[in-house]
Design a protein around this motif. Structure first.
Motif, PDB file in Angstrom:
ATOM      1  N   GLY A 133       0.809  -1.215   0.000  1.00 20.37           N
ATOM      2  CA  GLY A 133       0.000   0.000   0.000  1.00 20.37           C
ATOM      3  C   GLY A 133       0.839   1.260   0.000  1.00 20.37           C
ATOM      4  N   CYS A 134       1.882   1.308   0.832  1.00 22.28           N
ATOM      5  CA  CYS A 134       2.728   2.508   0.896  1.00 22.28           C
ATOM      6  C   CYS A 134       3.510   2.718  -0.393  1.00 22.28           C
ATOM      7  CB  CYS A 134       3.680   2.400   2.091  1.00 22.28           C
ATOM      8  SG  CYS A 134       2.865   2.528   3.699  1.00 22.28           S
ATOM      9  N   LEU A 135       4.050   1.631  -0.954  1.00 24.11           N
ATOM     10  CA  LEU A 135       4.780   1.769  -2.217  1.00 24.11           C
ATOM     11  C   LEU A 135       3.869   2.267  -3.339  1.00 24.11           C
ATOM     12  CD1 LEU A 135       7.072  -1.423  -2.231  1.00 24.11           C
ATOM     13  CD2 LEU A 135       7.777   0.966  -1.964  1.00 24.11           C
ATOM     14  N   LEU A 136       2.658   1.722  -3.401  1.00 21.19           N
ATOM     15  CA  LEU A 136       1.721   2.154  -4.442  1.00 21.19           C
ATOM     16  C   LEU A 136       1.294   3.604  -4.241  1.00 21.19           C
ATOM     17  CD1 LEU A 136      -0.583  -0.975  -4.919  1.00 21.19           C
ATOM     18  CD2 LEU A 136       1.158  -0.088  -6.487  1.00 21.19           C
ATOM     19  N   GLN A 137       1.094   4.007  -3.000  1.00 19.46           N
ATOM     20  CA  GLN A 137       0.704   5.391  -2.748  1.00 19.46           C
ATOM     21  C   GLN A 137       1.791   6.353  -3.207  1.00 19.46           C
ATOM     22  OE1 GLN A 137      -0.478   6.203   1.288  1.00 19.46           O
ATOM     23  NE2 GLN A 137      -0.587   8.412   0.961  1.00 19.46           N
ATOM     24  N   CYS A 138       3.042   6.043  -2.890  1.00 21.05           N
ATOM     25  CA  CYS A 138       4.147   6.890  -3.352  1.00 21.05           C
ATOM     26  C   CYS A 138       4.252   6.891  -4.868  1.00 21.05           C
ATOM     27  CB  CYS A 138       5.459   6.401  -2.739  1.00 21.05           C
ATOM     28  SG  CYS A 138       5.512   6.460  -0.933  1.00 21.05           S
ATOM     29  N   PHE A 139       4.097   5.706  -5.460  1.00 19.66           N
ATOM     30  CA  PHE A 139       4.202   5.589  -6.911  1.00 19.66           C
ATOM     31  C   PHE A 139       3.147   6.439  -7.616  1.00 19.66           C
ATOM     32  CE2 PHE A 139       2.594   3.407 -10.749  1.00 19.66           C
ATOM     33  CZ  PHE A 139       3.712   3.491 -11.559  1.00 19.66           C
ATOM     34  N   PHE A 140       1.903   6.343  -7.179  1.00 20.87           N
ATOM     35  CA  PHE A 140       0.832   7.059  -7.867  1.00 20.87           C
ATOM     36  C   PHE A 140       0.900   8.566  -7.619  1.00 20.87           C
ATOM     37  CE2 PHE A 140      -1.268   2.824  -7.943  1.00 20.87           C
ATOM     38  CZ  PHE A 140      -1.439   2.747  -9.320  1.00 20.87           C
ATOM     39  N   LEU A 141       1.453   8.987  -6.480  1.00 28.22           N
ATOM     40  CA  LEU A 141       1.636  10.418  -6.278  1.00 28.22           C
ATOM     41  C   LEU A 141       2.676  10.975  -7.241  1.00 28.22           C
ATOM     42  CD1 LEU A 141       1.530  10.989  -2.400  1.00 28.22           C
ATOM     43  CD2 LEU A 141      -0.074  11.815  -4.124  1.00 28.22           C
ATOM     44  N   PHE A 142       3.763  10.230  -7.418  1.00 25.33           N
ATOM     45  CA  PHE A 142       4.766  10.683  -8.384  1.00 25.33           C
ATOM     46  C   PHE A 142       4.217  10.611  -9.813  1.00 25.33           C
ATOM     47  CE2 PHE A 142       7.798   9.912  -4.879  1.00 25.33           C
ATOM     48  CZ  PHE A 142       8.522  11.100  -4.956  1.00 25.33           C
ATOM     49  N   MET A 143       3.383   9.628 -10.107  1.00 23.02           N
ATOM     50  CA  MET A 143       2.751   9.565 -11.427  1.00 23.02           C
ATOM     51  C   MET A 143       1.823  10.753 -11.639  1.00 23.02           C
ATOM     52  SD  MET A 143       3.973   7.043 -13.086  1.00 23.02           S
ATOM     53  CE  MET A 143       2.813   6.994 -14.447  1.00 23.02           C
ATOM     54  N   LEU A 144       1.153  11.193 -10.573  1.00 26.31           N
ATOM     55  CA  LEU A 144       0.284  12.372 -10.681  1.00 26.31           C
ATOM     56  C   LEU A 144       1.073  13.598 -11.098  1.00 26.31           C
ATOM     57  CD1 LEU A 144      -2.428  13.845 -10.191  1.00 26.31           C
ATOM     58  CD2 LEU A 144      -1.742  14.056  -7.781  1.00 26.31           C
ATOM     59  N   SER A 145       2.291  13.702 -10.606  1.00 24.64           N
ATOM     60  CA  SER A 145       3.116  14.869 -10.944  1.00 24.64           C
ATOM     61  C   SER A 145       3.490  14.902 -12.429  1.00 24.64           C
ATOM     62  CB  SER A 145       4.389  14.879 -10.093  1.00 24.64           C
ATOM     63  OG  SER A 145       5.274  13.824 -10.477  1.00 24.64           O
ATOM     64  N   LEU A 146       3.385  13.759 -13.103  1.00 21.64           N
ATOM     65  CA  LEU A 146       3.718  13.696 -14.535  1.00 21.64           C
ATOM     66  C   LEU A 146       2.540  14.034 -15.426  1.00 21.64           C
ATOM     67  CD1 LEU A 146       5.833  10.385 -14.552  1.00 21.64           C
ATOM     68  CD2 LEU A 146       6.662  12.747 -14.403  1.00 21.64           C
ATOM     69  N   ALA A 147       1.345  14.188 -14.847  1.00 23.19           N
ATOM     70  CA  ALA A 147       0.152  14.487 -15.645  1.00 23.19           C
ATOM     71  C   ALA A 147       0.278  15.860 -16.291  1.00 23.19           C
ATOM     72  CB  ALA A 147      -1.088  14.432 -14.764  1.00 23.19           C
ATOM     73  N   ILE A 212       1.708  24.243  -4.962  1.00 18.37           N
ATOM     74  CA  ILE A 212       1.141  24.185  -6.306  1.00 18.37           C
ATOM     75  C   ILE A 212       0.899  25.577  -6.875  1.00 18.37           C
ATOM     76  CG2 ILE A 212      -0.870  23.441  -7.650  1.00 18.37           C
ATOM     77  CD1 ILE A 212      -1.120  21.070  -5.788  1.00 18.37           C
ATOM     78  N   ASN A 213       0.363  26.473  -6.035  1.00 15.51           N
ATOM     79  CA  ASN A 213       0.071  27.826  -6.514  1.00 15.51           C
ATOM     80  C   ASN A 213       1.241  28.786  -6.341  1.00 15.51           C
ATOM     81  OD1 ASN A 213      -2.996  27.729  -7.148  1.00 15.51           O
ATOM     82  ND2 ASN A 213      -2.870  26.802  -5.111  1.00 15.51           N
ATOM     83  N   GLY A 214       2.350  28.265  -5.834  1.00 11.83           N
ATOM     84  CA  GLY A 214       3.531  29.106  -5.654  1.00 11.83           C
ATOM     85  C   GLY A 214       4.516  28.963  -6.800  1.00 11.83           C
ATOM     86  N   ARG A 215       5.770  29.123  -6.490  1.00 10.57           N
ATOM     87  CA  ARG A 215       6.796  29.112  -7.534  1.00 10.57           C
ATOM     88  C   ARG A 215       7.043  27.719  -8.101  1.00 10.57           C
ATOM     89  NH1 ARG A 215      11.553  33.103  -5.083  1.00 10.57           N
ATOM     90  NH2 ARG A 215      10.284  35.021  -5.021  1.00 10.57           N
ATOM     91  N   LEU A 216       6.798  26.687  -7.310  1.00  9.01           N
ATOM     92  CA  LEU A 216       7.104  25.340  -7.781  1.00  9.01           C
ATOM     93  C   LEU A 216       6.171  24.888  -8.899  1.00  9.01           C
ATOM     94  CD1 LEU A 216       7.951  23.403  -4.486  1.00  9.01           C
ATOM     95  CD2 LEU A 216       9.514  24.309  -6.211  1.00  9.01           C
ATOM     96  N   GLY A 217       4.926  25.292  -8.859  1.00 11.06           N
ATOM     97  CA  GLY A 217       3.977  24.843  -9.866  1.00 11.06           C
ATOM     98  C   GLY A 217       3.435  23.460  -9.550  1.00 11.06           C
ATOM     99  N   PHE A 218       2.581  22.950 -10.428  1.00 13.47           N
ATOM    100  CA  PHE A 218       1.885  21.695 -10.147  1.00 13.47           C
ATOM    101  C   PHE A 218       2.837  20.512 -10.070  1.00 13.47           C
ATOM    102  CE2 PHE A 218      -0.163  17.815 -11.753  1.00 13.47           C
ATOM    103  CZ  PHE A 218      -1.157  17.661 -10.783  1.00 13.47           C
ATOM    104  N   ALA A 219       3.661  20.300 -11.088  1.00 13.15           N
ATOM    105  CA  ALA A 219       4.504  19.104 -11.164  1.00 13.15           C
ATOM    106  C   ALA A 219       5.469  19.030  -9.985  1.00 13.15           C
ATOM    107  CB  ALA A 219       5.259  19.075 -12.489  1.00 13.15           C
ATOM    108  N   ASN A 220       6.276  20.075  -9.798  1.00 11.90           N
ATOM    109  CA  ASN A 220       7.256  20.061  -8.715  1.00 11.90           C
ATOM    110  C   ASN A 220       6.597  20.132  -7.340  1.00 11.90           C
ATOM    111  OD1 ASN A 220       9.519  19.882 -10.401  1.00 11.90           O
ATOM    112  ND2 ASN A 220       9.555  22.102 -10.734  1.00 11.90           N
ATOM    113  N   GLY A 221       5.467  20.818  -7.258  1.00 16.61           N
ATOM    114  CA  GLY A 221       4.747  20.896  -5.990  1.00 16.61           C
ATOM    115  C   GLY A 221       4.231  19.539  -5.544  1.00 16.61           C
ATOM    116  N   VAL A 222       3.658  18.777  -6.480  1.00 15.59           N
ATOM    117  CA  VAL A 222       3.172  17.438  -6.154  1.00 15.59           C
ATOM    118  C   VAL A 222       4.342  16.530  -5.819  1.00 15.59           C
ATOM    119  CG1 VAL A 222       2.006  15.401  -7.076  1.00 15.59           C
ATOM    120  CG2 VAL A 222       1.056  17.667  -7.493  1.00 15.59           C
ATOM    121  N   ARG A 223       5.457  16.673  -6.541  1.00 14.26           N
ATOM    122  CA  ARG A 223       6.632  15.845  -6.238  1.00 14.26           C
ATOM    123  C   ARG A 223       7.168  16.135  -4.834  1.00 14.26           C
ATOM    124  NH1 ARG A 223       8.735  17.448 -11.880  1.00 14.26           N
ATOM    125  NH2 ARG A 223       7.744  15.873 -13.223  1.00 14.26           N
ATOM    126  N   ALA A 224       7.172  17.402  -4.448  1.00 13.06           N
ATOM    127  CA  ALA A 224       7.645  17.760  -3.111  1.00 13.06           C
ATOM    128  C   ALA A 224       6.753  17.142  -2.039  1.00 13.06           C
ATOM    129  CB  ALA A 224       7.686  19.286  -2.958  1.00 13.06           C
TER     130      ALA A 224
END
Length: 476
Positions: A133-147, A212-224
């Protein structure tokens, strides 16, 4: 939120809740239904295994479970931030109703996967569930950042389905595992663990809004945020330990479901939970967007969800204290009634003061209501061995309400593309965002849920009187 518990939690739940002196009356009041379902299990506390009720392993497990809730359901509760960002910036080609499906499916997956995770936990798969469960949660969060922008199905699959299923695998086991280590302090520790979700729902909206709404933006914000979540999940996995052996035989959900359908009070409770979920997700998804579209300061709107979840956090912490004085049914009825009324108050949302007042008050009373869901099902269950299965079934039914929260949004948008809700779709919100229609619809369904809880209490009162008369006639 409270979540369905597997039967491994039941090994030492042989006595009524200490904070609710009327719990034994519920079992007596359900005497007739018990006779039809079998004998109540008579468990002698002296036969229960010794519980440490403290120590490094026990408290480490509780802290790890807290972190899982913080990173899992706490992250899901921050979806209002994504709803706002997707609607106005990232998924501008999609309707608000279509975007709301992402969060609703995420919540639905968490609750619906819960019973499956519970059965796997009963068979000794706790560590497997945690790791996967934890591995999948991390994986899908990083996949979200690629959207990509307007990549609706990329976000739907990663955040809606993938992340929801991953959190569902860890959600129930982490609540249940603390019962391996605590007996006397179990209510307090379980409250602490579940409060992790509320704490996460306070921290994550603030963090995500600034990322997300700051300097990082969506992709980097979700990755952080994904990196921080990954670190917390790793710490949680290292801390948590099981102690009790797997259950020799899993409870039959088919038998429990068949018997539960004959229990009218339980059916009323399940219907009430499903209806009330609509109102909860309406506020959770739309409070921030509503405040922004009413021209309020953007920085304040970013904190509207944190205000709401702070109230919810306080409500969950005090739910046990309130129920000790009022009893479980009265606490559920009172809190759900007040919360339903506050949903209607969203019609008057115009200023910072109104957002703050609605957020705090609705958060507090909905927090009490949500915090009493599992105790309410326990209260309604005559057989101790069926508690886990009954909670699992009730929350699976309630998960339909999270999807219905999206169906209610179908009323708000004339350009809906989902055929399932098409017959009832209208121009409730339109392009001008007419919020009062949405508030009336969600509030009406939540009020309907309160009415079902009142029916539940009425049935319990009749059972209690019947059981009292029968005991006098038989001299028992």
């Amino acid at each position: 939120m409270h979540h369905p518990l597997p039967s491994s939690l039941l090994l030492s739940m042989s006595t009524p809740l200490a904070s609710d002196e009327t719990a034994t009356q519920a079992s007596d009041g359900a005497l007739q239904s018990v006779k039809s379902t079998g004998n109540i299990s008579n468990t002698n506390n002296s036969d229960a295994p010794d519980f440490p009720d403290g120590g490094f392993t026990a408290w480490g497990t509780a802290l790890g479970a807290f972190l899982i809730q913080f990173s899992g359901f706490g992250y899901t509760s921050a979806y209002g931030v994504f709803q706002d960002f997707y609607t106005q910036t990232y998924l501008t080609n999609s309707t608000p109703s279509a975007i709301a499906w992402i969060g609703s499916v995420n919540a639905f997956m968490i609750l619906s996967v819960g019973p499956v995770a519970g059965r796997m936990l009963d068979r000794g798969a706790f560590y497997h569930l945690m790791i996967i469960g934890c591995l999948l949660q991390c994986f899908f969060l990083f996949m979200l950042s690629l959207a990509k922008p307007n990549g609706y199905y990329q976000i739907f699959l990663s955040q809606g389905i993938g992340s929801g299923a991953a959190i569902g695998l860890t959600n129930v086991p982490t609540i249940a595992v603390v019962s391996h280590h605590f007996q006397r302090r179990r209510s307090f520790v379980m409250g602490f663990v579940v409060a992790g979700a509320s704490m996460g729902s306070i921290v994550h909206p603030i963090m995500l809004n600034n990322l997300i709404n700051g300097r990082l933006g969506f992709a980097n914000g979700v990755r952080a945020s994904a990196a921080m979540t990954s670190g917390l999940l790793l710490i949680a996995c290292l801390l948590m330990r099981t102690r009790l052996p797997p259950q020799p035989q899993a409870v039959s959900y088919t038998r429990v479901l068949r018997n539960s359908l004959r229990d009218r009070a339980y059916v009323c409770a399940c219907l009430g939970m499903a209806a009330s979920e609509v109102g909860f997700f309406f506020v959770a998804f739309y409070l921030q967007l509503d405040s922004r579209l009413h021209g309020l300061d953007e920085s304040f709107s970013f904190y509207s969800l944190a205000i709401f979840h702070t109230g919810c956090f306080i409500g969950r912490l005090t739910a046990g204290i309130v129920s000790a004085y009022l009893g479980v049914p009265h606490t559920v009825i009172g809190s759900s009634l007040i919360a339903s009324a506050i949903i209607f108050a969203m019609i008057g949302l115009r200023s910072m003061a109104s957002v703050t007042l609605i957020g705090i008050t609705y958060g507090y009373f909905s927090g009490i209501y949500v915090g009493m869901m599992a105790p309410m099902i326990t209260y309604l269950t005559p057989e101790i061995s069926d508690i886990g299965a009954r909670i699992g079934i009730s929350f699976a039914v309630a998960s339909i309400g999270s999807l219905s929260g999206t169906f209610s949004i179908c009323f708000f948008q004339p350009t809906l593309t989902f055929s399932l809700g098409a017959p009832i779709c209208g121009a409730f919100l339109t392009s001008n965002y007419i919020w009062w229609k949405a508030a009336v619809f969600a509030g009406s369904l939540a009020t309907g849920g309160t009415i079902m809880f009142i029916f539940m209490q009425f049935i319990l009162k009749i059972r209690q009187k019947t059981a009292s008369v029968c005991s006098k006639e038989t001299g028992v």
